[in-house]
Design a protein around this motif. Structure first.
Motif, PDB file in Angstrom:
ATOM      1  N   ASN A 156      31.414 -34.741  42.687  1.00 28.60           N
ATOM      2  CA  ASN A 156      32.122 -33.464  42.804  1.00 28.60           C
ATOM      3  C   ASN A 156      33.364 -33.383  41.923  1.00 28.60           C
ATOM      4  OD1 ASN A 156      30.273 -32.584  44.768  1.00 28.60           O
ATOM      5  ND2 ASN A 156      31.418 -33.664  46.372  1.00 28.60           N
ATOM      6  N   SER A 157      33.563 -34.395  41.088  1.00 35.69           N
ATOM      7  CA  SER A 157      34.763 -34.400  40.256  1.00 35.69           C
ATOM      8  C   SER A 157      34.636 -33.364  39.149  1.00 35.69           C
ATOM      9  CB  SER A 157      34.988 -35.784  39.652  1.00 35.69           C
ATOM     10  OG  SER A 157      33.887 -36.140  38.834  1.00 35.69           O
ATOM     11  N   LEU A 158      35.785 -32.863  38.693  1.00 38.71           N
ATOM     12  CA  LEU A 158      35.834 -31.858  37.639  1.00 38.71           C
ATOM     13  C   LEU A 158      36.326 -32.508  36.352  1.00 38.71           C
ATOM     14  CD1 LEU A 158      37.422 -28.852  39.581  1.00 38.71           C
ATOM     15  CD2 LEU A 158      35.005 -29.288  39.126  1.00 38.71           C
ATOM     16  N   LEU A 159      35.737 -32.119  35.252  1.00 35.47           N
ATOM     17  CA  LEU A 159      36.164 -32.628  33.967  1.00 35.47           C
ATOM     18  C   LEU A 159      37.504 -32.027  33.563  1.00 35.47           C
ATOM     19  CD1 LEU A 159      32.796 -32.574  31.986  1.00 35.47           C
ATOM     20  CD2 LEU A 159      33.920 -34.532  33.040  1.00 35.47           C
ATOM     21  N   PHE A 160      38.373 -32.881  33.055  1.00 32.94           N
ATOM     22  CA  PHE A 160      39.652 -32.407  32.575  1.00 32.94           C
ATOM     23  C   PHE A 160      39.435 -31.667  31.265  1.00 32.94           C
ATOM     24  CE2 PHE A 160      44.019 -32.788  30.984  1.00 32.94           C
ATOM     25  CZ  PHE A 160      44.725 -32.457  32.136  1.00 32.94           C
ATOM     26  N   PRO A 161      40.020 -30.478  31.105  1.00 35.28           N
ATOM     27  CA  PRO A 161      39.776 -29.723  29.868  1.00 35.28           C
ATOM     28  C   PRO A 161      40.322 -30.470  28.650  1.00 35.28           C
ATOM     29  CG  PRO A 161      41.534 -28.726  31.159  1.00 35.28           C
ATOM     30  CD  PRO A 161      40.934 -29.775  32.029  1.00 35.28           C
ATOM     31  N   GLN A 162      39.493 -30.609  27.634  1.00 36.45           N
ATOM     32  CA  GLN A 162      39.895 -31.294  26.398  1.00 36.45           C
ATOM     33  C   GLN A 162      39.504 -30.431  25.212  1.00 36.45           C
ATOM     34  OE1 GLN A 162      38.044 -35.106  26.404  1.00 36.45           O
ATOM     35  NE2 GLN A 162      39.397 -35.954  27.949  1.00 36.45           N
ATOM     36  N   PRO A 163      40.420 -30.145  24.330  1.00 39.70           N
ATOM     37  CA  PRO A 163      41.861 -30.394  24.492  1.00 39.70           C
ATOM     38  C   PRO A 163      42.530 -29.257  25.253  1.00 39.70           C
ATOM     39  CG  PRO A 163      41.433 -29.498  22.337  1.00 39.70           C
ATOM     40  CD  PRO A 163      40.087 -29.624  22.997  1.00 39.70           C
ATOM     41  N   ILE A 164      43.728 -29.515  25.775  1.00 38.00           N
ATOM     42  CA  ILE A 164      44.507 -28.483  26.460  1.00 38.00           C
ATOM     43  C   ILE A 164      45.155 -27.585  25.403  1.00 38.00           C
ATOM     44  CG2 ILE A 164      46.443 -28.046  28.019  1.00 38.00           C
ATOM     45  CD1 ILE A 164      45.881 -30.725  29.311  1.00 38.00           C
ATOM     46  N   ARG A 165      44.846 -26.306  25.440  1.00 38.01           N
ATOM     47  CA  ARG A 165      45.318 -25.388  24.405  1.00 38.01           C
ATOM     48  C   ARG A 165      46.552 -24.589  24.825  1.00 38.01           C
ATOM     49  NH1 ARG A 165      41.618 -25.319  20.418  1.00 38.01           N
ATOM     50  NH2 ARG A 165      39.504 -26.012  20.910  1.00 38.01           N
ATOM     51  N   GLN A 166      46.803 -24.466  26.142  1.00 35.02           N
ATOM     52  CA  GLN A 166      47.920 -23.653  26.602  1.00 35.02           C
ATOM     53  C   GLN A 166      49.003 -24.457  27.308  1.00 35.02           C
ATOM     54  OE1 GLN A 166      46.245 -20.593  29.051  1.00 35.02           O
ATOM     55  NE2 GLN A 166      45.162 -19.602  27.352  1.00 35.02           N
ATOM     56  N   GLY A 167      48.853 -25.758  27.373  1.00 32.89           N
ATOM     57  CA  GLY A 167      49.870 -26.573  28.001  1.00 32.89           C
ATOM     58  C   GLY A 167      49.743 -26.605  29.518  1.00 32.89           C
ATOM     59  N   ILE A 168      50.757 -27.193  30.153  1.00 37.27           N
ATOM     60  CA  ILE A 168      50.789 -27.341  31.616  1.00 37.27           C
ATOM     61  C   ILE A 168      52.077 -26.688  32.130  1.00 37.27           C
ATOM     62  CG2 ILE A 168      50.869 -28.971  33.543  1.00 37.27           C
ATOM     63  CD1 ILE A 168      49.376 -30.949  31.804  1.00 37.27           C
ATOM     64  N   GLU A 169      51.947 -25.893  33.198  1.00 41.55           N
ATOM     65  CA  GLU A 169      53.100 -25.214  33.796  1.00 41.55           C
ATOM     66  C   GLU A 169      53.074 -25.429  35.301  1.00 41.55           C
ATOM     67  OE1 GLU A 169      55.181 -20.783  34.137  1.00 41.55           O
ATOM     68  OE2 GLU A 169      53.279 -21.064  33.037  1.00 41.55           O
ATOM     69  N   VAL A 170      54.212 -25.843  35.843  1.00 39.91           N
ATOM     70  CA  VAL A 170      54.380 -26.061  37.293  1.00 39.91           C
ATOM     71  C   VAL A 170      55.486 -25.136  37.781  1.00 39.91           C
ATOM     72  CG1 VAL A 170      54.955 -27.725  39.095  1.00 39.91           C
ATOM     73  CG2 VAL A 170      53.603 -28.453  37.114  1.00 39.91           C
ATOM     74  N   ARG A 171      55.199 -24.400  38.871  1.00 42.08           N
ATOM     75  CA  ARG A 171      56.165 -23.447  39.397  1.00 42.08           C
ATOM     76  C   ARG A 171      56.452 -23.729  40.887  1.00 42.08           C
ATOM     77  NH1 ARG A 171      53.731 -17.637  37.200  1.00 42.08           N
ATOM     78  NH2 ARG A 171      53.832 -18.123  34.939  1.00 42.08           N
ATOM     79  N   ASN A 172      57.748 -23.931  41.206  1.00 39.82           N
ATOM     80  CA  ASN A 172      58.231 -24.023  42.590  1.00 39.82           C
ATOM     81  C   ASN A 172      57.376 -24.980  43.424  1.00 39.82           C
ATOM     82  OD1 ASN A 172      60.115 -22.000  41.876  1.00 39.82           O
ATOM     83  ND2 ASN A 172      58.651 -20.395  42.424  1.00 39.82           N
TER      84      ASN A 172
END
Length: 471
Positions: free
Chosen positions: A398-414
């Motif tokens: 059930n694991s999900l593949l990590f998107p490669q490559p990341i085109r929009q970066g990573i954003e964490v909010r609150n």
């Protein structure tokens, strides 16, 4: 007679060879790699094989031109086209044939001085020879172009197959467990990815290219012999089974030696890689003489096996060359007798003799394919040993593949996170039902942005939540 003992191979850093018996026959192994790696390049390989097949007939074309020069331009031949009643054998005496002596009473020089014709050469022989020379040059240019085109296709297929095999090997090695990497030194894995893959690629293409080259030359050569003079083809038919028996008798010895060579080569890779990683320790403890001795022993073991392989190959080729020379000499003598008896022209005899000599070259190369198959088998077995290794750690279905490559970066909010409340330590006799105290949040109102292609360094004391943030 007692069997000759094999040389010693049980040196340090060279464990005993474990022979693989995963394939009862060799053909499933060959078909697997052909289907997986050669089939994607089938059209380029087919074009290369067709060009090689056409280019293989170069020698026969040149030999046929020589026949035309001798028979149709220089007109040097026997009495093949003479009426049957005037043919005679060279062994018969002149008095038995009731004719004048065969030795001319007037020499050729005297006849030329008297203006008499001494040759049946056609008057347009010079122009024919010129056109034949032009045809020869054009033929050379054509076959040279075909050879260069075949070499270009060969390079494309070779590089494509080798790149795909190395990518699959590298991907498989990265997915294997740490216990496998501890059992296999980096140098031995490097020998599988580099040395074995390159050897398998070279031998696999040699099997296709040399195979079609030999088969084409043999078929065309046998067809020429049967068509031009079938009696001379019988000499070749007698020799060929002896060739097959000689090379088949050494098949198992060559296979065993190639297995030992590939194993010693992998151990050499492992030894060099291991000692380069520990070079400082070796220098600190003055272990250079001991390491030189260990390396020398492995190199000597490799040298002895390689020398024995070359000795067997050279002995077989020497015997094969003796057989080919014997057959060539027999055809030359019998063909010469036919020319003197008037049953064959000189040009045809030269053409048949040249075809016979040329025919033995692909026969020798074809028997050499036995060694190619043995080397290919050993390399493919070693590669299959890595590709068929079952991983000890399997992925969650059930694991999900990590998107490669990341085109929009990573954003964490609150982001706020706390672990489940833990019950405080109480006395063993404290059985009150008071609820546990709530835990402090590990992460509290965290927000950040990591653009694609950049790095973010997270620092903090132990227990501050770095690993929790990453998870």
């Amino acid at each position: 007679m007692a069997k000759k003992q094999d040389h010693f191979r049980g040196y340090q850093y060279r464990p005993p060879l474990r022979r693989t018996h995963g394939y009862q026959t060799d053909w499933p192994l060959y078909l697997r790699f052909i289907r997986q790696y050669v089939w994607p390049f089938r059209w380029s390989l087919l074009a290369c094989m067709l060009l090689v097949a056409v280019n293989s007939n170069y020698v026969y074309v040149i030999s046929y031109m020589s026949r035309i020069v001798v028979d149709n331009i220089l007109v040097i031949g026997g009495q093949e086209d003479a009426p049957a009643e005037v043919r005679h054998s060279i062994t018969a005496a002149d008095r038995n044939l009731q004719r004048q002596p065969s030795r001319p009473a007037i020499g050729m020089g005297r006849r030329i001085d008297q203006g008499q014709s001494v040759s049946n050469r056609p008057p347009e022989a010079g122009s024919r020879l010129l056109w034949l020379a032009i045809t020869y040059l054009l033929t050379q240019a054509l076959f040279n172009t075909l050879g260069r085109l075949a070499a270009r296709r060969h390079i494309v297929v070779s590089q494509g197959i080798m790149a795909q095999m190395r990518e699959d090997m590298h991907r498989k090695v990265l997915g294997l467990s740490m216990s496998y990497h501890q059992a296999m030194s980096p140098g031995r894995l490097l020998s599988r990815i580099l040395s074995d893959v390159e050897a398998a690629n070279v031998e696999m293409l040699a099997l296709f290219i040399s195979g079609i080259h030999c088969v084409t030359m043999m078929l065309v050569g046998v067809t020429i012999l049967v068509t031009v003079q079938w009696r001379l083809a019988l000499f070749v038919a007698i020799i060929l089974p002896i060739y097959a028996w000689m090379f088949r008798s050494k098949r198992m010895a060559i296979r065993s030696l190639n297995q030992e060579l590939r194993h010693t080569n992998a151990c050499l890779y492992g030894l060099v890689s291991q000692k380069l990683d520990a070079i400082k320790a070796i220098q600190s403890y003055s272990r250079e003489p001991g390491e030189e001795l260990a390396f020398h022993r492995l190199v000597s073991c490799f040298f002895r096996d390689a020398l024995k392989t070359q000795w067997i190959s050279t002995a077989l080729h020497s015997k094969a060359h003796l057989l080919s020379h014997f057959c060539s000499c027999a055809i030359f003598l019998y063909g010469g007798k036919m020319v003197l008896d008037g049953d064959m022209t000189l040009g045809r005899m030269i053409f048949v003799h040249s075809t016979t000599i040329t025919l033995f070259q692909p026969v020798l190369e074809f028997t050499q394919l036995t060694f190619v198959l043995q080397r290919l088998r050993i390399s493919l077995l070693r590669i299959a040993g890595v590709l068929d290794k079952e991983p000890e750690i399997t992925e969650d279905p059930n694991s999900l593949l990590f998107p490669q490559p990341i085109r929009q970066g990573i954003e964490v909010r609150n982001l706020t996170f706390n672990y489940p409340a833990l019950k405080l330590n109480r006395e063993a006799d404290d059985d009150s039902g008071a609820p546990p105290l709530p835990s402090e949040p590990v992460l509290k109102d965290i927000s950040f942005v990591v653009p694609a292609g950049t790095w973010l360094c997270t620092m903090g004391a132990s227990g501050s939540g770095k690993t929790t943030l990453l998870h």
